[in-house]
Scaffold this active site. Sequence first.
Site, PDB file in Angstrom:
ATOM      1  N   CYS A   9       6.254   6.344   4.364  1.00 51.96           N
ATOM      2  CA  CYS A   9       5.063   5.564   3.996  1.00 51.96           C
ATOM      3  C   CYS A   9       4.256   6.175   2.858  1.00 51.96           C
ATOM      4  CB  CYS A   9       4.179   5.331   5.217  1.00 51.96           C
ATOM      5  SG  CYS A   9       4.956   4.215   6.407  1.00 51.96           S
ATOM      6  N   HIS A  27       4.017  -4.841   3.769  1.00 47.74           N
ATOM      7  CA  HIS A  27       4.136  -5.370   5.125  1.00 47.74           C
ATOM      8  C   HIS A  27       3.701  -6.825   5.123  1.00 47.74           C
ATOM      9  CE1 HIS A  27       4.365  -1.314   6.911  1.00 47.74           C
ATOM     10  NE2 HIS A  27       3.374  -0.978   6.102  1.00 47.74           N
ATOM     11  N   HIS A  31      -0.942 -10.565  -1.048  1.00 50.02           N
ATOM     12  CA  HIS A  31      -0.096 -10.200  -2.188  1.00 50.02           C
ATOM     13  C   HIS A  31      -0.797  -9.248  -3.158  1.00 50.02           C
ATOM     14  CE1 HIS A  31       2.518 -13.322  -0.633  1.00 50.02           C
ATOM     15  NE2 HIS A  31       3.480 -12.751  -1.336  1.00 50.02           N
ATOM     16  N   HIS A  39       0.857  -1.187   0.000  1.00 53.85           N
ATOM     17  CA  HIS A  39       0.000   0.000   0.000  1.00 53.85           C
ATOM     18  C   HIS A  39       0.888   1.229   0.000  1.00 53.85           C
ATOM     19  CE1 HIS A  39      -0.196   0.881   4.637  1.00 53.85           C
ATOM     20  NE2 HIS A  39       0.982   0.436   4.287  1.00 53.85           N
ATOM     21  N   GLU A  53       0.751  -4.211  11.677  1.00 52.89           N
ATOM     22  CA  GLU A  53       1.407  -3.771  10.453  1.00 52.89           C
ATOM     23  C   GLU A  53       2.887  -4.132  10.493  1.00 52.89           C
ATOM     24  OE1 GLU A  53       0.020  -0.128   8.173  1.00 52.89           O
ATOM     25  OE2 GLU A  53       1.896   0.536   9.095  1.00 52.89           O
TER      26      GLU A  53
END
Length: 154
Positions: free
Chosen positions: A25, A31, A77, A16, A142
């Site tokens: 980020c 993650h 994935h 993401h 996370e």
Amino acid sequence: MGKLSITKEFTWDMAHMLASYQGLCKNLHGHTYKLQVEVTRNSEQLITDSEANSGMVLDFKDLKKVVKEEIVGPFDHAFVYWTGSSDVVEHQIAELLKEEGRKVVEVDFRPTAEEMAAYFLEVLNAKFEEEGVRVSKVKVWETPTSFAEIREDE
């Protein structure tokens, strides 16, 4: 009587990015997520309709099946993409991945651990409504040391 609960953990890998974030980020990254799902039933309402499942809140295999179908399967994935993002690059990445037949999950929220925990609670409670159980707590890790948690209001 009180409430009884069972809990199961799941893991998956996912990518993401956090639009407008002022840090690393904001970049595309991934993650290994861990999800913990707790389901609850009043103790006087334990399963009694079959000898095989008698005395259970819910069969662990049934909990596993639903969570894998609704969350782990779709998100594993995948690139999770916020459709409301103001980040043009995020939209371009999602479109390119989709054009190339890659796995993209579109969500209408910023894909933070907190927002995913709330979303997973909502999705799973809708699925378990007919079973007579409530998802009482969801934790989304996370990283190995950082998680978000949401608890069902009593």
